[in-house]
Design a protein around this motif. Structure first.
Motif, PDB file in Angstrom:
ATOM      1  N   GLY A 148       0.781  -1.233   0.000  1.00 32.93           N
ATOM      2  CA  GLY A 148       0.000   0.000   0.000  1.00 32.93           C
ATOM      3  C   GLY A 148       0.811   1.280   0.000  1.00 32.93           C
ATOM      4  N   ARG A 149       2.113   1.188   0.185  1.00 30.83           N
ATOM      5  CA  ARG A 149       2.943   2.397   0.204  1.00 30.83           C
ATOM      6  C   ARG A 149       3.181   2.892  -1.226  1.00 30.83           C
ATOM      7  N   ARG A 150       3.120   4.179  -1.408  1.00 28.53           N
ATOM      8  CA  ARG A 150       3.259   4.778  -2.730  1.00 28.53           C
ATOM      9  C   ARG A 150       4.715   5.196  -2.949  1.00 28.53           C
ATOM     10  N   ILE A 151       5.324   4.645  -3.971  1.00 25.18           N
ATOM     11  CA  ILE A 151       6.729   4.911  -4.280  1.00 25.18           C
ATOM     12  C   ILE A 151       6.833   5.452  -5.700  1.00 25.18           C
ATOM     13  N   LEU A 152       7.616   6.512  -5.880  1.00 30.30           N
ATOM     14  CA  LEU A 152       7.891   7.064  -7.206  1.00 30.30           C
ATOM     15  C   LEU A 152       9.255   6.584  -7.685  1.00 30.30           C
ATOM     16  N   ILE A 153       9.276   6.013  -8.889  1.00 34.72           N
ATOM     17  CA  ILE A 153      10.525   5.632  -9.537  1.00 34.72           C
ATOM     18  C   ILE A 153      10.844   6.698 -10.582  1.00 34.72           C
ATOM     19  N   ALA A 154      11.956   7.395 -10.412  1.00 29.75           N
ATOM     20  CA  ALA A 154      12.358   8.449 -11.346  1.00 29.75           C
ATOM     21  C   ALA A 154      13.541   7.960 -12.167  1.00 29.75           C
ATOM     22  N   GLY A 155      13.295   7.743 -13.443  1.00 33.26           N
ATOM     23  CA  GLY A 155      14.370   7.341 -14.333  1.00 33.26           C
ATOM     24  C   GLY A 155      14.294   5.899 -14.781  1.00 33.26           C
ATOM     25  N   VAL A 156      13.619   5.638 -15.881  1.00 33.65           N
ATOM     26  CA  VAL A 156      13.542   4.299 -16.465  1.00 33.65           C
ATOM     27  C   VAL A 156      13.713   4.430 -17.971  1.00 33.65           C
ATOM     28  N   ALA A 157      14.626   3.643 -18.525  1.00 34.41           N
ATOM     29  CA  ALA A 157      14.818   3.653 -19.976  1.00 34.41           C
ATOM     30  C   ALA A 157      14.163   2.439 -20.625  1.00 34.41           C
ATOM     31  N   ASN A 158      14.333   1.267 -20.001  1.00 33.78           N
ATOM     32  CA  ASN A 158      13.780   0.029 -20.542  1.00 33.78           C
ATOM     33  C   ASN A 158      13.812  -1.038 -19.452  1.00 33.78           C
ATOM     34  N   LYS A 159      13.528  -2.276 -19.817  1.00 34.44           N
ATOM     35  CA  LYS A 159      13.447  -3.355 -18.837  1.00 34.44           C
ATOM     36  C   LYS A 159      14.792  -3.688 -18.192  1.00 34.44           C
ATOM     37  N   LYS A 160      15.893  -3.256 -18.808  1.00 35.84           N
ATOM     38  CA  LYS A 160      17.208  -3.507 -18.234  1.00 35.84           C
ATOM     39  C   LYS A 160      17.590  -2.483 -17.166  1.00 35.84           C
ATOM     40  N   SER A 161      16.819  -1.420 -17.065  1.00 37.55           N
ATOM     41  CA  SER A 161      17.139  -0.347 -16.135  1.00 37.55           C
ATOM     42  C   SER A 161      17.000  -0.800 -14.686  1.00 37.55           C
ATOM     43  N   VAL A 162      17.864  -0.261 -13.834  1.00 38.43           N
ATOM     44  CA  VAL A 162      17.748  -0.543 -12.404  1.00 38.43           C
ATOM     45  C   VAL A 162      16.374  -0.110 -11.907  1.00 38.43           C
ATOM     46  N   GLY A 163      15.925   1.070 -12.343  1.00 40.36           N
ATOM     47  CA  GLY A 163      14.632   1.568 -11.896  1.00 40.36           C
ATOM     48  C   GLY A 163      13.488   0.630 -12.236  1.00 40.36           C
ATOM     49  N   PHE A 164      13.549   0.029 -13.415  1.00 38.21           N
ATOM     50  CA  PHE A 164      12.502  -0.926 -13.816  1.00 38.21           C
ATOM     51  C   PHE A 164      12.467  -2.103 -12.850  1.00 38.21           C
ATOM     52  N   GLN A 165      13.640  -2.650 -12.535  1.00 34.43           N
ATOM     53  CA  GLN A 165      13.701  -3.806 -11.645  1.00 34.43           C
ATOM     54  C   GLN A 165      13.275  -3.445 -10.224  1.00 34.43           C
ATOM     55  N   VAL A 166      13.612  -2.231  -9.773  1.00 35.67           N
ATOM     56  CA  VAL A 166      13.152  -1.780  -8.457  1.00 35.67           C
ATOM     57  C   VAL A 166      11.628  -1.730  -8.436  1.00 35.67           C
ATOM     58  N   GLY A 167      11.054  -1.132  -9.477  1.00 42.14           N
ATOM     59  CA  GLY A 167       9.599  -1.051  -9.541  1.00 42.14           C
ATOM     60  C   GLY A 167       8.935  -2.410  -9.585  1.00 42.14           C
ATOM     61  N   LYS A 168       9.527  -3.324 -10.319  1.00 45.14           N
ATOM     62  CA  LYS A 168       8.974  -4.679 -10.421  1.00 45.14           C
ATOM     63  C   LYS A 168       8.951  -5.348  -9.051  1.00 45.14           C
ATOM     64  N   ARG A 169      10.051  -5.241  -8.322  1.00 44.58           N
ATOM     65  CA  ARG A 169      10.117  -5.844  -6.985  1.00 44.58           C
ATOM     66  C   ARG A 169       9.136  -5.168  -6.028  1.00 44.58           C
ATOM     67  N   LEU A 170       8.998  -3.867  -6.147  1.00 42.67           N
ATOM     68  CA  LEU A 170       8.065  -3.157  -5.272  1.00 42.67           C
ATOM     69  C   LEU A 170       6.625  -3.588  -5.529  1.00 42.67           C
ATOM     70  N   VAL A 171       6.269  -3.726  -6.790  1.00 49.79           N
ATOM     71  CA  VAL A 171       4.915  -4.177  -7.129  1.00 49.79           C
ATOM     72  C   VAL A 171       4.680  -5.568  -6.566  1.00 49.79           C
ATOM     73  N   GLU A 172       5.672  -6.441  -6.682  1.00 47.58           N
ATOM     74  CA  GLU A 172       5.561  -7.798  -6.139  1.00 47.58           C
ATOM     75  C   GLU A 172       5.360  -7.773  -4.625  1.00 47.58           C
ATOM     76  N   ALA A 173       5.920  -6.730  -3.966  1.00 43.89           N
ATOM     77  CA  ALA A 173       5.800  -6.608  -2.507  1.00 43.89           C
ATOM     78  C   ALA A 173       4.521  -5.887  -2.088  1.00 43.89           C
ATOM     79  N   GLY A 174       3.701  -5.504  -3.060  1.00 45.63           N
ATOM     80  CA  GLY A 174       2.424  -4.874  -2.745  1.00 45.63           C
ATOM     81  C   GLY A 174       2.439  -3.361  -2.719  1.00 45.63           C
ATOM     82  N   ALA A 175       3.556  -2.748  -3.091  1.00 48.15           N
ATOM     83  CA  ALA A 175       3.616  -1.290  -3.120  1.00 48.15           C
ATOM     84  C   ALA A 175       2.848  -0.749  -4.323  1.00 48.15           C
TER      85      ALA A 175
END
Length: 274
Positions: free
Chosen positions: A11-38
């Motif tokens: 339920g926590r709202r997180i902003l990821i600033a800076g994503v170019a594609n699926k290889k980006s660190v930001g993309f992977q951070v967002g993916k893990r956060l979504v999996e954790a329910g964020a």
């Protein structure tokens, strides 16, 4: 925080600033956060990138445009987030960096003024600007995480002036942690990542050779995975890391302790296998 929500991110709202594609660190951070329910929202550099990524990004959070080289867009970011239904942020992952390597590697003393200042602006000062601008949206105990590099003391010719820029970023983390402490409990930390296979790293001259050396120097003889860096960022964005502030966590799979690996030494001192 329930037993099934060990990280306390649901339920926590997180902003990821800076994503170019699926290889980006930001993309992977967002993916893990979504999996954790964020509840993840995204900030990208241009409308074109938003159009390219909107259907590919994890979760169903809003995607807003903010080019950090445009002061007006930075100032408009809180309003754009509110218009998208985001009225509070529990975290910010700053995964933005740029350096102009179009002319190939140069001796550090030949670094161009415009190139250096652009890299400082995009890769470092953007963290300061975004943090200041988003402060009204931050929860009292929000967590801000930036992606840095494992060491800024190794003078890698091909990485060049970007290492001093990242050193400024690391220092900014400490100063932001202090300045925000005057009236909030917002935390600032950095993930200091080793060499990764990302689209941005592909633009660094001679990066492949450096990456292959890193694989040899890492004790496990296997390169660092982007998701390993992302997992550390997710921890720092979570309430589980509440005791960490103003820190830089090195994530390099142990490379820094293994430069005198016997195999590497043998290759250098006995290149013919004698």
């Amino acid at each position: 925080m329930s037993a099934t929500d060990f990280m306390g991110l649901a339920g926590r709202r997180i902003l990821i600033a800076g994503v170019a594609n699926k290889k980006s660190v930001g993309f992977q951070v967002g993916k893990r956060l979504v999996e954790a329910g964020a509840r993840v929202c995204w900030s990208v550099r241009s409308e074109q990138r938003r159009d390219e990524l909107a259907a590919k990004l994890p979760g169903d959070g809003p995607v807003v445009v903010c080019d950090v080289e445009d002061q007006g867009q930075i100032e408009a970011l809180p309003g754009a987030l509110r218009d998208a239904g985001v009225d509070q942020l529990h975290g910010l992952c700053h995964s933005i960096a740029f350096a102009n390597y179009s002319e190939g590697p140069k001796p550090f003393h030949e670094t161009g003024r415009d190139d250096f200042l652009q890299a400082i602006n995009v890769s470092c000062f953007s963290l300061v600007q975004l943090s200041r601008t988003l402060k009204p949206l931050f929860a009292h105990d929000a967590s801000v995480v930036t992606i840095s590099i494992s060491t800024t003391r190794m003078a890698s010719e091909n990485y060049g002036y970007m290492a001093p820029v990242k050193a400024a970023l690391d220092s900014s983390v400490a100063f932001l942690a202090k300045s925000f402490s005057a009236d909030t409990e917002v935390r600032f930390n950095a993930v200091k990542a080793g060499l990764l296979k990302t689209s941005s790293s592909a633009g660094i001259p001679g990066y492949l050779e450096s990456y292959l050396f890193a694989e040899a120097a890492i004790p496990r003889k296997r390169g660092l995975a982007t998701v390993e860096v992302a997992d550390t960022a997710v921890f720092l964005l979570s309430p589980r890391s509440s005791g960490l502030n103003g820190q830089g966590l090195v994530v390099d799979a142990g490379m820094e302790l293994n430069y005198f690996d016997q195999e590497i030494v043998s290759r250098a001192t006995r290149p013919d296998g004698v």
